[in-house]
Enzyme design. Structure first.
Site, PDB file in Angstrom:
ATOM      1  N   ASN A   7      33.363 -26.965 112.980  1.00  0.00           N
ATOM      2  CA  ASN A   7      32.035 -26.615 113.488  1.00  0.00           C
ATOM      3  C   ASN A   7      31.879 -27.302 114.852  1.00  0.00           C
ATOM      4  OD1 ASN A   7      29.362 -26.212 114.015  1.00  0.00           O
ATOM      5  ND2 ASN A   7      28.623 -27.008 112.058  1.00  0.00           N
ATOM      6  N   ARG A  89      33.214 -22.068 112.544  1.00  0.00           N
ATOM      7  CA  ARG A  89      31.837 -21.580 112.484  1.00  0.00           C
ATOM      8  C   ARG A  89      31.459 -21.034 113.864  1.00  0.00           C
ATOM      9  NH1 ARG A  89      26.308 -25.032 112.508  1.00  0.00           N
ATOM     10  NH2 ARG A  89      24.915 -23.281 112.204  1.00  0.00           N
ATOM     11  N   HIS A 178      22.109 -19.756 109.908  1.00  0.00           N
ATOM     12  CA  HIS A 178      22.405 -20.522 108.680  1.00  0.00           C
ATOM     13  C   HIS A 178      22.936 -19.604 107.576  1.00  0.00           C
ATOM     14  CE1 HIS A 178      18.989 -23.378 110.090  1.00  0.00           C
ATOM     15  NE2 HIS A 178      20.143 -23.947 110.394  1.00  0.00           N
ATOM     16  N   ARG A 237      12.525 -28.292 117.299  1.00  0.00           N
ATOM     17  CA  ARG A 237      12.145 -26.932 117.723  1.00  0.00           C
ATOM     18  C   ARG A 237      10.738 -26.596 117.231  1.00  0.00           C
ATOM     19  NH1 ARG A 237      17.434 -24.480 115.249  1.00  0.00           N
ATOM     20  NH2 ARG A 237      18.943 -25.667 116.457  1.00  0.00           N
ATOM     21  N   GLU A 379      28.528 -25.490 103.752  1.00  0.00           N
ATOM     22  CA  GLU A 379      28.959 -24.446 104.682  1.00  0.00           C
ATOM     23  C   GLU A 379      30.471 -24.486 104.899  1.00  0.00           C
ATOM     24  OE1 GLU A 379      25.580 -25.978 107.126  1.00  0.00           O
ATOM     25  OE2 GLU A 379      25.499 -23.936 107.854  1.00  0.00           O
TER      26      GLU A 379
END
Ligand code: AMP
Length: 394
Positions: A7, A89, A178, A237, A379
């Site tokens: 990732n 990823r 996601h 965010r 993940e």
């Protein structure tokens, strides 16, 4: 078979080496502050960990060298030949990639063609892919996209109320992110429900956060949009705002478009509202000590998460299970509680005592009509599963 899940972010590179198909973690680690002279490299294996600080890591290829050297020096592998596949990823797959793909030069070009849709993420993902393809050239490299799980959303859910030509010409629509996490967690929840026909909402709440409605194993709507900025307030965010903010901040503060966008991405959410921190642990303890803005940050986020959950409850026509996952969803009982208390009207009732325990658990009250689960996401395993699947089909 050993498979590496990678990732790569703009200034970090996370990895996990997995024994597949057993899904056993052999090692994991992280290079942070890539591009600096004070980078850090951490590697965990066999229950121990080793950390190096103040390293000069000016680009991702140096970070990849560090990872490979670390795996060899700690005798986690005896040669690179032991790594039989690498999964990467990639954040934005657009409408080009409806599933994971084996990477070749053409795929890299197609991912680069999507850079405009994910300027903060895809370029870094590509740098990681290129560096690992160079370092380990003779194995299968697979791209696994954050967006593919959401490619099942119907157009009525993924289109904005903007001119249709924007979508046709420039791909302006919701993509959702996601995806590997939402898929991993919803598949696990579906298994636990023991039925194909299922209505599940996954709340992936980490530093980045999104909620997804999953009907019969397929994503039908999700809170993130064209970019991971859409949705509810996260660590830094803002989530949804009225786009007119751009004009107002330009008039009042002389902010450029980029400056306001940067503030919405990096200075908002928990950090912006509380002025304390982007980290939920700091926010929760400040709120417990009576800090009004920290409490407000938690309440605003919970309110907006619930806006999504309630709307997805209607969209799904009911709910079998609400699942919390990711750093905050798995660990911050206060956040789970704030969310669930607002959902009691829908028969979603949390059991405070069960909510206090740790790990993978079922936390609904006996009177709840809906299961409430905490299921740790993974993940990296999802990425390695796809490498294995494509290896077997190649
Ligand atoms: P993620 O992006 O999934 O890695 O999640 C990062 C977020 O999880 C940060 O805001 C952390 O504060 C939060 N987090 C991680 N561990 C804990 C914990 N033990 N208790 C509360 N929050 C945590």
């Amino acid at each position: 078979m050993k498979i590496l899940s990678v990732n790569a972010g703009s200034s970090s590179l996370k990895f996990q080496l997995l024994q597949m198909p057993e899904e056993f973690e052999i090692a994991s680690g992280l290079v942070e502050r890539i591009g600096n002279k004070n980078a850090e490299f951490k590697i965990n294996f066999n229950g121990s960990s080793s950390k190096q600080s103040d390293l000069v890591v000016l680009d991702h290829s140096v970070a990849v060298d560090l990872v490979i050297k670390g795996l060899l020096e700690h005798k986690i592998i005896s040669s690179l030949d032991e790594i039989q596949g690498v999964g990467h990823r990639v954040v934005q797959g657009g409408e080009t990639f409806k599933e994971s793909v084996v990477i070749d030069d053409d795929v890299v070009l197609k991912i680069a063609a999507l850079n405009d849709l994910a300027p903060l993420h895809n370029p870094a993902n590509i740098i990681g892919i290129n560096a690992f393809r160079k370092a380990i050239p003779n194995v299968l490299h697979v791209a696994v996209f954050d967006t593919t799980f959401h490619q099942t959303m119907p157009e009525v859910n993924f289109l904005y109320g903007t001119p249709y030509e924007w979508y046709e010409k420039h791909g302006v629509r919701k993509y959702g992110f996601h995806g590997t996490s939402h898929q991993y967690v919803s598949e696990e929840a579906q298994k636990r429900l023991g039925k194909e026909e299922s209505k599940i909402i996954v709340a992936h709440i980490g530093n980045g956060a999104s909620v997804t409605a999953v009907l019969n194993g397929k994503s039908i709507d999700t809170s993130m949009g064209l970019t991971p900025l859409e949705g509810f307030p996260m660590g830094t965010r803002s989530g949804n705002v009225d786009p007119s903010i751009f004009q107002l901040m330009q008039q009042k503060e002389g902010y450029s478009l980029e400056k306001t966008l940067n503030e919405l991405n990096k200075k908002s959410g928990y950090l912006g509202i509380s002025g304390v921190s982007h980290d939920s642990r700091d926010i929760v303890s400040a709120a417990n000590e009576g800090n009004h803005r920290a409490k407000l940050a938690l309440d605003i986020q919970a309110k907006r998460i619930v806006d999504y959950i309630a709307s997805y409850y209607v969209l799904l026509g009911g709910l079998d299970a609400l699942v919390f996952t990711a750093g905050i969803g798995e660990n911050a009982k206060e956040v789970r509680s704030l969310v669930c208390k607002r959902l009691e009207v829908l028969g979603i009732i949390i059991d405070d005592e069960k909510n206090n325990s740790r790990g993978d658990k079922e936390i609904q009250h006996k009177d709840s009509k809906v299961k409430i689960w905490v299921i740790p996401t993974n993940e990296e395993v999802m990425i390695a599963r796809d490498v294995l699947r494509l290896q077997n089909s190649n």
